[in-house]
Structures are given as structure tokens and as C-alpha cells.
Design an enzyme around this catalytic site. Structure first.
Site, PDB file in Angstrom:
ATOM      1  N   PRO A  96       0.826  -1.206   0.000  1.00  0.00           N
ATOM      2  CA  PRO A  96       0.000   0.000   0.000  1.00  0.00           C
ATOM      3  C   PRO A  96       0.867   1.266   0.000  1.00  0.00           C
ATOM      4  O   PRO A  96       1.903   1.290   0.681  1.00  0.00           O
ATOM      5  CB  PRO A  96      -0.808  -0.094   1.302  1.00  0.00           C
ATOM      6  CG  PRO A  96      -0.500  -1.410   1.902  1.00  0.00           C
ATOM      7  CD  PRO A  96       0.644  -2.041   1.189  1.00  0.00           C
ATOM      8  N   VAL A  97       0.456   2.283  -0.775  1.00  0.00           N
ATOM      9  CA  VAL A  97       1.285   3.501  -0.845  1.00  0.00           C
ATOM     10  C   VAL A  97       1.030   4.400   0.358  1.00  0.00           C
ATOM     11  O   VAL A  97      -0.033   4.348   0.976  1.00  0.00           O
ATOM     12  CB  VAL A  97       1.066   4.321  -2.146  1.00  0.00           C
ATOM     13  CG1 VAL A  97       1.601   3.601  -3.358  1.00  0.00           C
ATOM     14  CG2 VAL A  97      -0.389   4.680  -2.334  1.00  0.00           C
ATOM     15  N   LEU A 101       5.051   1.379   4.688  1.00  0.00           N
ATOM     16  CA  LEU A 101       5.568   0.045   4.349  1.00  0.00           C
ATOM     17  C   LEU A 101       6.665   0.106   3.287  1.00  0.00           C
ATOM     18  O   LEU A 101       7.047  -0.921   2.725  1.00  0.00           O
ATOM     19  CB  LEU A 101       4.432  -0.870   3.900  1.00  0.00           C
ATOM     20  CG  LEU A 101       3.537  -1.413   5.020  1.00  0.00           C
ATOM     21  CD1 LEU A 101       2.395  -2.232   4.466  1.00  0.00           C
ATOM     22  CD2 LEU A 101       4.339  -2.272   5.991  1.00  0.00           C
ATOM     23  N   ALA A 105      10.339   3.007  -1.882  1.00  0.00           N
ATOM     24  CA  ALA A 105      11.697   2.442  -1.929  1.00  0.00           C
ATOM     25  C   ALA A 105      11.688   1.103  -2.661  1.00  0.00           C
ATOM     26  O   ALA A 105      12.586   0.811  -3.460  1.00  0.00           O
ATOM     27  CB  ALA A 105      12.239   2.261  -0.511  1.00  0.00           C
ATOM     28  N   ALA A 106      10.644   0.291  -2.424  1.00  0.00           N
ATOM     29  CA  ALA A 106      10.591  -1.028  -3.065  1.00  0.00           C
ATOM     30  C   ALA A 106      10.445  -0.884  -4.578  1.00  0.00           C
ATOM     31  O   ALA A 106      11.090  -1.610  -5.343  1.00  0.00           O
ATOM     32  CB  ALA A 106       9.445  -1.848  -2.483  1.00  0.00           C
ATOM     33  N   ASP A 147      14.767   3.407   4.546  1.00  0.00           N
ATOM     34  CA  ASP A 147      13.852   2.611   3.714  1.00  0.00           C
ATOM     35  C   ASP A 147      14.598   1.937   2.568  1.00  0.00           C
ATOM     36  O   ASP A 147      14.490   0.724   2.364  1.00  0.00           O
ATOM     37  CB  ASP A 147      12.745   3.495   3.103  1.00  0.00           C
ATOM     38  CG  ASP A 147      11.670   3.832   4.111  1.00  0.00           C
ATOM     39  OD1 ASP A 147      11.935   3.690   5.314  1.00  0.00           O
ATOM     40  OD2 ASP A 147      10.573   4.250   3.691  1.00  0.00           O
TER      41      ASP A 147
END
Ligand code: PMV
Length: 308
Positions: A96-97, A101, A105-106, A147
Site C-alpha cells: 500500500p502507498v 511500508l 523504496a521497493a 527505507d
């Protein structure tokens, strides 16, 4: 075709103070992932498709300060590529943006890896991390870099800004329940508002951050010894300090209290705060009761992740 995935993350201890040079602990969350896939195509230029954020665009039409643009041009410039190869970049994410979480970065890490592999010159983790940090500046303003680091290395990290990455040993695996308030809260806003408080009274806030630093250090030791009860108490202590920093909110506090009443050993907000997620330390046999209590208290979803 090349494809790469990167996990989400949670900050266990030390968010916000970490921006001012104090330590923090973070772990990857592999149940949620961002995936980037690069395919060759015949027409010129690069097309980006990111359905989660309703984006379909030519790279050339994307603003130069768009985080994706920063990441992609960062890859090209690091590889000294001036002629953009014809390709499609497809980005899919279950993270979720704007919820603490690490979705930004992911996505950055997955794109950097997939694209550098597509170009035949895969980057080292260090290079990936450095490029992902540039995009974090756009998401966060003045990011600590935690992150991109935990997502790049996909390992538990004891993080201090601008210091070499350190991982830590987990004495006894433990479970963390992540509960979402459903409120999208940009990290930049909470970071900026704390910065204003800090600028108005630096000695006061340095004292608060020093206390956070002590909590983080004690938490690392508790994790290494496998002292779960102490870890829970330290989560509570960290949440109190985050409330002082004015980065919690009614919804987060409500979930934190609900988790504790339902038997969690400790609970706190995680990440930027003012929405996003809270985390609770849960024993396996109590997990479903705590999840039910959190849903009743307004959580939009709960995920359990093992730290091992
Ligand atoms: O909101 P998140 O999970 O991306 O975490 C931000 C963590 C902060 O400490 C608030 C900011 C930072 O750059 O470290």
C-alpha cells in the site's frame, strides 16, 4: 525480458529520530512486494505502465522530478547511456502507498535492478541503494535512507544515517502484526512538521531523540537475547516518545491501545505516522484475537510478519 522484486519494510524502532542521526531498527516484510519487468519493444523510447498508481506514460512525457523519472534517468546516467533503448517498464505492487511500508523504496529498488539487468550491467547492492536514495529524497524531502537500505539488502538492519549498514542477530524469532489505519499519510509532512518543532527548540528535541536512541539500543539487545517481554515494553516506550513528537494520531493511538488490551506485548506506530500503520508484538496463540480486536477498532487490514 528482465524482472525484479523488492519487499516492503517496517521500522521496528527509531523512526523520525533516525533523520537526526540516531539509530533505528527495520526489517523487510516479504508478504508484500513491488515487481518491475522490462520488455523489449519495437517502437522507440520507453513506455512506463504502473496500474497501481494509474500511470501509463512515455518516459519522455514524465516530469523530470517524478520519482520514477529520477530512478530511470539515474540508472541511465550511472551507466553512461545516452540513447534510451526501446522498452516497456511494467510496475506492479502489493505494497500500500503512503502507509509506512516502504512502497516507494521497493518500487525504486525493483526498477533499478530490472533495468540495469535489462541493459546488461546489473548493479551491486551498494549501487542500487545509492540510486534508490535519490528517489527517496523526492518522496521524503530529507530522508534518513533507512527505507532504501532495508529494502535493498532485504535483511534486518540497525541503521544510522551515513554509516555503513549493520545487520543484527535475532535470538528468538518473533511475530509482528501490522495494522493499517487506512489513512494515507505522506511521510514528508510529518518529517517537515517535526523539523519545525526541532528548529524552535533543538536542545529539547535532541533530549527526546537521545531517549529514542536508548530505546533502540536496548531493543537491539533484547532482540539479540530473545527477551520478547522487554521488547514489548520498549515498543510502548517508543510510541510514547513518538506521541511527544506529534507524529501519532487518534486512529493510530486507538489501534495501539486496542492491540495492548487484546494481549499484544507492546505496540507502536511505524514509519512516518499520522496514519499509515501501527505494529504490535504478538504471541502466535493470541494473534487471531488481536487481529479481531484491531479490525473492530478500525484497522483496514492486518498482516503478520515473522522476524527471524
Ligand atoms: O513512512 P516511512 O515508513 O517511509 O518511514 C519514514 C521514516 C522516517 O524516519 C519518518 C523518515 C526517514 O527518512 O527515516
Amino acid at each position: 525480458m528482465t524482472s525484479s522484486s523488492a519487499p516492503g519494510k517496517i521500522i521496528l524502532f527509531g523512526e523520525h529520530a533516525v533523520v537526526y542521526g540516531y539509530p533505528a531498527l527495520a526489517v523487510p516484510v516479504t508478504q508484500v512486494q513491488a515487481t518491475a519487468t522490462v520488455n523489449k519493444k519495437s517502437r522507440r523510447g520507453m513506455i512506463i505502465e504502473a496500474p497501481n498508481i494509474n500511470l501509463t506514460s512515455e518516459l519522455s512525457s514524465l516530469a523530470l522530478d517524478h520519482p520514477l523519472s529520477v530512478v530511470i534517468h539515474g540508472v541511465y546516467s550511472a551507466l553512461k547511456i545516452t540513447h534510451i533503448p526501446a522498452c516497456t517498464l511494467y510496475i506492479q505492487s502489493t505494497i500500500p502507498v503512503a502507509s509506512g511500508l516502504g512502497s516507494g523504496a521497493a518500487v525504486s529498488v525493483a526498477v533499478i535492478r530490472a533495468l540495469s539487468e535489462f541493459l546488461g550491467q546489473p548493479f551491486t547492492n551498494e549501487e542500487v541503494n545509492k540510486l534508490a536514495f535519490e528517489a527517496e529524497k523526492i518522496y521524503h524531502g530529507t530522508p534518513s535512507g533507512i527505507d532504501n537500505t532495508v529494502v535493498t539488502y532485504s535483511k534486518p538492519v540497525y541503521f544510522i544515517k551515513k554509516k555503513p549498514i549493520k545487520t543484527f542477530h535475532v535470538g528468538v524469532p518473533f511475530s509482528i502484526m501490522i495494522a493499517s489505519t487506512g489513512i494515507a499519510a505522506p511521510t514528508k509532512e510529518s518529517v517537515d512538521s517535526l523539523r519545525m518543532l526541532w528548529q524552535a527548540d533543538k536542545p529539547l528535541w535532541e533530549k527526546v531523540f537521545t531517549k529514542v536512541g536508548e530505546v533502540v539500543w536496548n531493543a537491539r539487545q533484547a532482540i539479540e537475547r530473545g527477551d520478547i517481554d522487554e521488547l514489548g515494553r520498549l515498543m510502548d516506550a517508543n510510541h510514547t516518545l513518538l506521541q511527544k513528537m506529534n507524529v501519532s494520531c487518534v486512529e493510530l493511538d486507538h489501534l495501539v491501545v486496542a492491540a495492548r488490551i487484546a494481549g499484544a506485548l507492546g505496540a507502536k506506530l511505524s514509519g512516518g505516522g499520522r496514519g499509515g500503520n501501527m505494529i504490535a508484538l504478538v504471541e502466535k496463540e493470541k494473534a487471531s484475537d488481536i487481529s479481531r480486536a484491531l479490525n473492530k477498532a478500525g484497522a483496514k487490514r492486518t498482516i503478520v510478519t515473522q522476524v527471524a
